[in-house]
Enzyme design. Structure first.
Site, PDB file in Angstrom:
ATOM      1  N   GLU A 121       0.840  -1.195   0.000  1.00  0.00           N
ATOM      2  CA  GLU A 121       0.000   0.000   0.000  1.00  0.00           C
ATOM      3  C   GLU A 121       0.876   1.247   0.000  1.00  0.00           C
ATOM      4  O   GLU A 121       2.101   1.159   0.124  1.00  0.00           O
ATOM      5  CB  GLU A 121      -0.948  -0.017   1.214  1.00  0.00           C
ATOM      6  N   HIS A 243      -9.121   9.986   3.946  1.00  0.00           N
ATOM      7  CA  HIS A 243      -8.871   8.881   3.024  1.00  0.00           C
ATOM      8  C   HIS A 243      -9.195   9.375   1.615  1.00  0.00           C
ATOM      9  O   HIS A 243     -10.245   9.965   1.382  1.00  0.00           O
ATOM     10  CB  HIS A 243      -9.727   7.669   3.367  1.00  0.00           C
ATOM     11  N   ARG A 289      -1.049   9.055   1.626  1.00  0.00           N
ATOM     12  CA  ARG A 289      -2.462   9.413   1.527  1.00  0.00           C
ATOM     13  C   ARG A 289      -2.705  10.928   1.489  1.00  0.00           C
ATOM     14  O   ARG A 289      -3.620  11.390   0.815  1.00  0.00           O
ATOM     15  CB  ARG A 289      -3.234   8.820   2.708  1.00  0.00           C
ATOM     16  N   HIS A 350     -11.050  10.308   7.801  1.00  0.00           N
ATOM     17  CA  HIS A 350     -10.851   8.873   7.969  1.00  0.00           C
ATOM     18  C   HIS A 350     -10.162   8.490   9.274  1.00  0.00           C
ATOM     19  O   HIS A 350     -10.549   7.523   9.915  1.00  0.00           O
ATOM     20  CB  HIS A 350     -10.027   8.354   6.788  1.00  0.00           C
ATOM     21  N   ARG A 385      -0.438   9.181   9.035  1.00  0.00           N
ATOM     22  CA  ARG A 385      -0.380   7.741   9.294  1.00  0.00           C
ATOM     23  C   ARG A 385      -0.144   6.965   8.001  1.00  0.00           C
ATOM     24  O   ARG A 385      -0.818   7.175   7.003  1.00  0.00           O
ATOM     25  CB  ARG A 385      -1.697   7.271   9.922  1.00  0.00           C
TER      26      ARG A 385
END
Length: 538
Positions: A121, A243, A289, A350, A385
């Site tokens: 990811e 997100h 992100r 998110h 994060r």
């Protein structure tokens, strides 16, 4: 007036996701544990987590690489000790889940032997994400719930709201410790007390403070607000992760499209079908992100478009259905065949990267009060994060807290006589519309003024509105009986203030915090730490 507590236990766990249930199970062999669940036991952010859990299982990977990736994603604001602690305890935490029976996906290796299927990811330099198809959180949560229900030392109380922690200010003590909590039973509509030697906050994040969020309804920042009122410091609340890819559909407002889609080759496109992520970052769709969310937000505003599109239809249909069965079925139910067409996406609030400040044992500033999971600020996430480090943090710090509590539980006295909840001056409300109006107003201006891109003026406007709302809510709370909506609104407006004050204190743009008035990085990154004033109890 004092009364005998309605419930008594060694450890009270407020929250029933991965962090709370892991802590309960780790302690249950020798302690009496009560777990509070705001809704049904399966409801919560853990259950809806899709992507997976990061840990080093590949021989070509290393803990050092996991550390480096996390530090990079955290934009220079991670606390290295927390990152190293988490990553070095990752594999044993995952092994514990595997032994409990969580069915992480496996594939055959070159010799035909089964091994874990690891995906990659954004921000990760290796494939290190263990997953259960595209519903990892569900697999983890249901396994933990099954184990908790078997254990005689764990009592689960569902459909309750924690109101406030019971501390020295309630009993006139001076030890600086937590003695339990007041809770509102949504079934009986009565306030009850729980006496505990130790209390752990595992209440999740605060993304419900925003109009658009991927989180379930219960994510209203309860633990952060309660800890702040009790006297705990909070840190880095300006870093709320949006997100990048929530499904844009009127009947799927909170449905997340996992980052693993991009890890397996999905690309982001404009309405005209052209890709745009290579224009923003060398890693394109696998950029961190915050970069992806800002890129989508920028393109939507530049083009006046309602959404962008995520396309994996160039992959074989069988591959898509095998790896993303839940997403495939959900989209198909809405008339979108992801094997044939792209998915409309927008960013949504998110994950709360900041929270209640803790040490590596999950201890807060108040004796015998712990915070684990998304409610906590451990220093792991920094300014952004990294994907699939969140459930990992829940597991690692729950196990660490359990060890710390276990070493002390037999030396701690349980105070069973606690101050009764005073309802002598309150009445039933006949103005529920006030709560609903304030609720919608708060979430809307937080989205508009304190969202993906901020300015000083927007933050100042948000703070002025928060202060007005706080006056109204305090007046309402002081004179009316509590309810679910009132308690959540009270907590959300507290968390909103913490987010705005942290954002105003950061005179730079870093990670998830992007301020047009301070677009540059400062040379020395420091966490934003807020210390609460002394507050009277109700």
């Amino acid at each position: 007036m004092e009364q005998h507590a309605h419930y008594q236990c060694d450890v009270l766990v407020i929250g029933s996701g991965a962090a709370g249930l892991t802590l309960a199970l780790q302690l249950a062999a020798q302690t009496r544990v009560i777990v509070l669940s705001k809704g049904p036991l399966t409801e919560g952010s853990t259950y809806y987590a899709q992507g997976g859990i990061a840990a080093v299982f590949d021989e070509n990977d290393s803990i050092e690489s996991h550390i480096e990736d996390t530090l990079i994603a955290g934009a220079g604001l991670c606390e290295p000790a927390a990152v190293e602690f988490t990553t070095r305890h990752a594999k044993q935490s995952l092994q514990w889940l595997i032994e409990l029976g969580v069915g992480f996906d496996r594939v055959a290796d070159e010799q035909g032997q089964p091994r874990f299927h690891l995906t990659q990811e954004g921000g990760h330099s290796h494939r290190r994400i263990l997953h259960a198809a595209d519903a990892t959180g569900r697999a983890v949560q249901t396994t933990l719930v099954d184990e908790v229900k078997k254990h005689p030392n764990i009592q689960v109380v569902e459909r309750v709201n924690a109101i406030d922690l019971i501390t020295d200010k309630h009993i006139g003590g001076s030890s600086g410790r937590c003695y339990g909590a007041y809770i509102w039973n949504r079934v009986t509509e009565q306030v009850e007390t729980i006496a505990a030697k130790f209390v752990a906050l595992a209440t999740g994040g605060a993304s419900k403070v925003y109009q658009y969020t991927s989180n379930p309804d219960i994510a209203s920042g309860d633990g952060i607000a309660m800890a702040w009122r009790a006297g705990c410091r909070v840190a880095n609340m300006e870093f709320n992760q949006f997100h990048p890819t929530c499904l844009f559909h009127p009947n799927a407002q909170t449905f997340l499209l996992t980052e693993a889609l991009r890890g397996e080759g999905a690309v982001l496109k404009r309405p005209d079908g052209s890709r745009f992520m290579p224009d923003f970052h060398e890693a394109a769709e696998l950029a961190p992100r915050d970069v992806v969310a800002r890129a989508i937000d920028y393109e939507m505003k530049r083009l006046g478009a309602d959404c962008m599109y995520l396309d994996i239809s160039h992959k074989p249909a069988a591959f898509i259905r095998e790896h993303f069965p839940n997403i495939y079925e959900k989209c198909l139910s809405l008339g979108i065949d992801i094997t044939q067409q792209p998915m409309p996406v927008v960013p949504a609030a998110h994950y709360t990267c900041g929270g209640v400040k803790t040490d590596l044992n999950a201890r807060t500033d108040i004796h015998n009060l712990y915070a684990i999971g998304e409610v906590a600020y451990t220093g792991l996430h920094g300014a952004n994060r990294m994907a699939s480090n969140s459930l990992l943090e829940c597991l690692v710090f729950a196990r660490s807290a359990a060890q710390d509590i276990s070493a002390r539980v037999n030396q701690m006295e349980l105070l069973t006589q606690l101050p009764a909840w005073d309802e002598s001056k309150v009445s039933d409300s006949d103005e529920e519309v006030i709560i609903q109006h304030n609720w919608h107003e708060l979430r809307l201006f937080m989205w508009d003024y304190v969202g993906i891109v901020r300015t000083n003026k927007r933050l100042e406007r948000a703070l002025r509105r928060i202060e007005l709302l706080q006056q109204e809510i305090h007046e309402y709370y002081s004179h009316c009986k509590v309810s679910n909506n009132l308690l959540e609104l009270r907590n959300l407006v507290t968390v909103a203030e913490l987010i705005v004050r942290c954002a105003m204190a950061r005179h730079e743009s870093r990670g998830l915090h992007y301020n047009l008035d301070y677009p540059e990085l400062l040379p020395n990154a420091q966490p934003t730490v807020l210390t609460p004033p002394q507050q009277p109890s109700r």
